[in-house]
Design a protein around this motif. Structure first.
Motif, PDB file in Angstrom:
ATOM      1  N   VAL A  76       0.846  -1.198   0.000  1.00 50.28           N
ATOM      2  CA  VAL A  76       0.000   0.000   0.000  1.00 50.28           C
ATOM      3  C   VAL A  76       0.879   1.245   0.000  1.00 50.28           C
ATOM      4  O   VAL A  76       0.666   2.172  -0.781  1.00 50.28           O
ATOM      5  N   LEU A  77       1.887   1.252   0.853  1.00 45.12           N
ATOM      6  CA  LEU A  77       2.789   2.405   0.914  1.00 45.12           C
ATOM      7  C   LEU A  77       3.526   2.592  -0.410  1.00 45.12           C
ATOM      8  O   LEU A  77       3.674   3.705  -0.894  1.00 45.12           O
ATOM      9  N   ARG A  78       3.964   1.492  -0.994  1.00 41.23           N
ATOM     10  CA  ARG A  78       4.689   1.544  -2.264  1.00 41.23           C
ATOM     11  C   ARG A  78       3.804   2.083  -3.387  1.00 41.23           C
ATOM     12  O   ARG A  78       4.292   2.751  -4.304  1.00 41.23           O
ATOM     13  N   ALA A  79       2.499   1.821  -3.326  1.00 44.74           N
ATOM     14  CA  ALA A  79       1.576   2.286  -4.371  1.00 44.74           C
ATOM     15  C   ALA A  79       1.561   3.810  -4.466  1.00 44.74           C
ATOM     16  O   ALA A  79       1.314   4.367  -5.534  1.00 44.74           O
ATOM     17  N   PHE A  80       1.854   4.480  -3.352  1.00 43.75           N
ATOM     18  CA  PHE A  80       1.879   5.934  -3.351  1.00 43.75           C
ATOM     19  C   PHE A  80       3.231   6.492  -3.787  1.00 43.75           C
ATOM     20  O   PHE A  80       3.394   7.700  -3.895  1.00 43.75           O
ATOM     21  N   ILE A 106      -6.451  -5.732  -0.510  1.00 40.85           N
ATOM     22  CA  ILE A 106      -5.853  -4.400  -0.638  1.00 40.85           C
ATOM     23  C   ILE A 106      -4.419  -4.508  -1.151  1.00 40.85           C
ATOM     24  O   ILE A 106      -3.988  -3.707  -1.977  1.00 40.85           O
ATOM     25  N   LYS A 107      -3.679  -5.504  -0.693  1.00 39.95           N
ATOM     26  CA  LYS A 107      -2.315  -5.701  -1.202  1.00 39.95           C
ATOM     27  C   LYS A 107      -2.340  -5.989  -2.701  1.00 39.95           C
ATOM     28  O   LYS A 107      -1.531  -5.455  -3.463  1.00 39.95           O
ATOM     29  N   GLN A 108      -3.276  -6.826  -3.122  1.00 40.19           N
ATOM     30  CA  GLN A 108      -3.393  -7.168  -4.542  1.00 40.19           C
ATOM     31  C   GLN A 108      -3.736  -5.927  -5.360  1.00 40.19           C
ATOM     32  O   GLN A 108      -3.137  -5.674  -6.413  1.00 40.19           O
ATOM     33  N   ARG A 109      -4.674  -5.123  -4.877  1.00 43.52           N
ATOM     34  CA  ARG A 109      -5.042  -3.891  -5.583  1.00 43.52           C
ATOM     35  C   ARG A 109      -3.862  -2.925  -5.619  1.00 43.52           C
ATOM     36  O   ARG A 109      -3.625  -2.269  -6.637  1.00 43.52           O
ATOM     37  N   ALA A 110      -3.119  -2.848  -4.530  1.00 47.23           N
ATOM     38  CA  ALA A 110      -1.967  -1.933  -4.464  1.00 47.23           C
ATOM     39  C   ALA A 110      -0.892  -2.342  -5.460  1.00 47.23           C
ATOM     40  O   ALA A 110      -0.264  -1.480  -6.085  1.00 47.23           O
ATOM     41  N   ARG A 111      -0.689  -3.639  -5.630  1.00 49.68           N
ATOM     42  CA  ARG A 111       0.322  -4.104  -6.594  1.00 49.68           C
ATOM     43  C   ARG A 111      -0.073  -3.770  -8.028  1.00 49.68           C
ATOM     44  O   ARG A 111       0.779  -3.689  -8.908  1.00 49.68           O
ATOM     45  N   ALA A 112      -1.374  -3.554  -8.274  1.00 47.79           N
ATOM     46  CA  ALA A 112      -1.860  -3.256  -9.625  1.00 47.79           C
ATOM     47  C   ALA A 112      -1.808  -1.763  -9.954  1.00 47.79           C
ATOM     48  O   ALA A 112      -2.105  -1.374 -11.080  1.00 47.79           O
ATOM     49  N   PRO A 114      -0.384   1.494 -11.229  1.00 47.44           N
ATOM     50  CA  PRO A 114       0.758   1.881 -12.079  1.00 47.44           C
ATOM     51  C   PRO A 114       1.620   2.945 -11.391  1.00 47.44           C
ATOM     52  O   PRO A 114       1.121   3.734 -10.589  1.00 47.44           O
ATOM     53  N   GLN A 115       2.889   2.970 -11.735  1.00 42.72           N
ATOM     54  CA  GLN A 115       3.782   3.993 -11.183  1.00 42.72           C
ATOM     55  C   GLN A 115       3.296   5.378 -11.581  1.00 42.72           C
ATOM     56  O   GLN A 115       2.664   5.562 -12.614  1.00 42.72           O
ATOM     57  N   ASN A 116       3.604   6.344 -10.731  1.00 41.88           N
ATOM     58  CA  ASN A 116       3.271   7.755 -10.952  1.00 41.88           C
ATOM     59  C   ASN A 116       1.768   8.032 -11.013  1.00 41.88           C
ATOM     60  O   ASN A 116       1.340   8.990 -11.641  1.00 41.88           O
ATOM     61  N   THR A 117       0.981   7.174 -10.383  1.00 47.15           N
ATOM     62  CA  THR A 117      -0.455   7.417 -10.303  1.00 47.15           C
ATOM     63  C   THR A 117      -0.704   8.480  -9.241  1.00 47.15           C
ATOM     64  O   THR A 117      -0.075   8.462  -8.180  1.00 47.15           O
ATOM     65  N   GLU A 120      -4.862  10.559  -5.234  1.00 48.68           N
ATOM     66  CA  GLU A 120      -6.311  10.366  -5.158  1.00 48.68           C
ATOM     67  C   GLU A 120      -6.768   9.216  -6.041  1.00 48.68           C
ATOM     68  O   GLU A 120      -7.746   8.528  -5.735  1.00 48.68           O
ATOM     69  N   ASP A 121      -6.052   8.967  -7.141  1.00 51.48           N
ATOM     70  CA  ASP A 121      -6.376   7.832  -7.990  1.00 51.48           C
ATOM     71  C   ASP A 121      -5.924   6.526  -7.347  1.00 51.48           C
ATOM     72  O   ASP A 121      -6.585   5.493  -7.513  1.00 51.48           O
ATOM     73  N   VAL A 122      -4.805   6.560  -6.620  1.00 49.66           N
ATOM     74  CA  VAL A 122      -4.362   5.372  -5.887  1.00 49.66           C
ATOM     75  C   VAL A 122      -5.454   4.979  -4.895  1.00 49.66           C
ATOM     76  O   VAL A 122      -5.836   3.806  -4.808  1.00 49.66           O
TER      77      VAL A 122
END
Length: 182
Positions: A76-80, A106-112, A114-117, A120-122
Motif C-alpha cells: 500500500v505504501l509503495r503504491a503511493f 488491498i495488497k493485490q489492488r496496491a500491486r496493480a 501503475p507507477q506515478n499514479t 487520489e487515484d491510488v
C-alpha cells in the motif's frame, strides 16, 4: 530514504530521544516516525507504549496513529511512491480499507497501481479495484464532506461554463427527488 532503527543503531533511551528529535526536526513522515516508535517498542527500550509516549512528549493518540501508519502493508505504501506525506485522516482511510476489504485484497489492488499514479487515484484503485476512466473533468467530495471540488487539466475551459454545470447538477437532483416521490 531508508532508516536503520535497529538495536545496533539505537542501543539505549538516550540515543532514541536524540534520534526522535532529529526525525521531528527533519519533519519526517508519519510512516517513518511510526516505524521508529515500533522499533523502540519491539526492542523493549520502554516498558509500555504509554511510557514511550510520555518520555518523547507525544500524546498516546498520536503514538497510536503513527504506529498504525507503520503497520500498513508495504504494498500500500509503495503504491503511493515517493508521495508518502500522509495525514492522520489518510492513515485512517487506509486502515478502514484494509479492515473492510481484507489485507490480501488491498495488497493485490496496491500491486496493480501503475507507477506515478496520482494519490487520489491510488485511493480510488484501492477502494474499487479499478483504474479510473480518463476524464476531462473530475468532481470530488471535499474533506469536510460539504463541498465539491472540480478539477480539470483544462480548467480555463470549465470556468466559463460553471453556471451550466450548476444548472445541470440541479436538474439531476430534481430528477432524483422526483423519482423518490418527494
Amino acid at each position: 530514504m531508508k532508516f536503520d532503527f535497529s538495536a545496533r543503531e539505537i542501543p539505549n533511551q538516550r540515543t532514541a530521544i536524540a534520534t526522535h528529535k532529529r526525525l521531528k526536526a527533519a519533519n519526517e513522515s508519519l510512516v517513518v516516525i511510526g516505524r521508529f516508535y515500533l522499533a523502540l517498542i519491539e526492542q523493549g527500550l520502554w516498558p509500555t507504549q504509554k511510557a514511550l509516549a510520555s518520555e518523547l512528549g507525544v500524546s498516546r493518540a498520536q503514538m497510536s496513529r503513527m504506529l498504525a501508519a507503520a503497520r500498513l502493508p508495504e504494498e500500500v505504501l509503495r503504491a503511493f511512491g515517493d508521495r508518502q506525506a500522509f495525514s492522520f485522516a489518510d492513515i485512517a482511510t487506509l486502515q478502514f480499507l484494509v479492515k473492510e476489504n481484507g489485507e490480501q485484497v488491498i495488497k493485490q489492488r496496491a500491486r496493480a497501481v501503475p507507477q506515478n499514479t496520482r494519490p487520489e487515484d491510488v485511493l480510488g484503485i484501492l477502494t474499487t479495484g479499478k483504474r479510473p476512466a480518463p476524464r476531462g473533468i473530475r468532481i470530488r467530495l471535499g474533506r469536510d464532506r460539504k463541498h465539491l471540488r472540480v478539477e480539470s487539466t483544462n480548467i480555463e475551459r470549465v470556468i466559463p461554463r460553471i453556471e451550466e454545470l450548476e444548472q445541470f447538477l440541479n436538474v439531476l437532483l430534481a430528477v432524483d427527488l422526483a423519482a423518490a416521490g418527494r
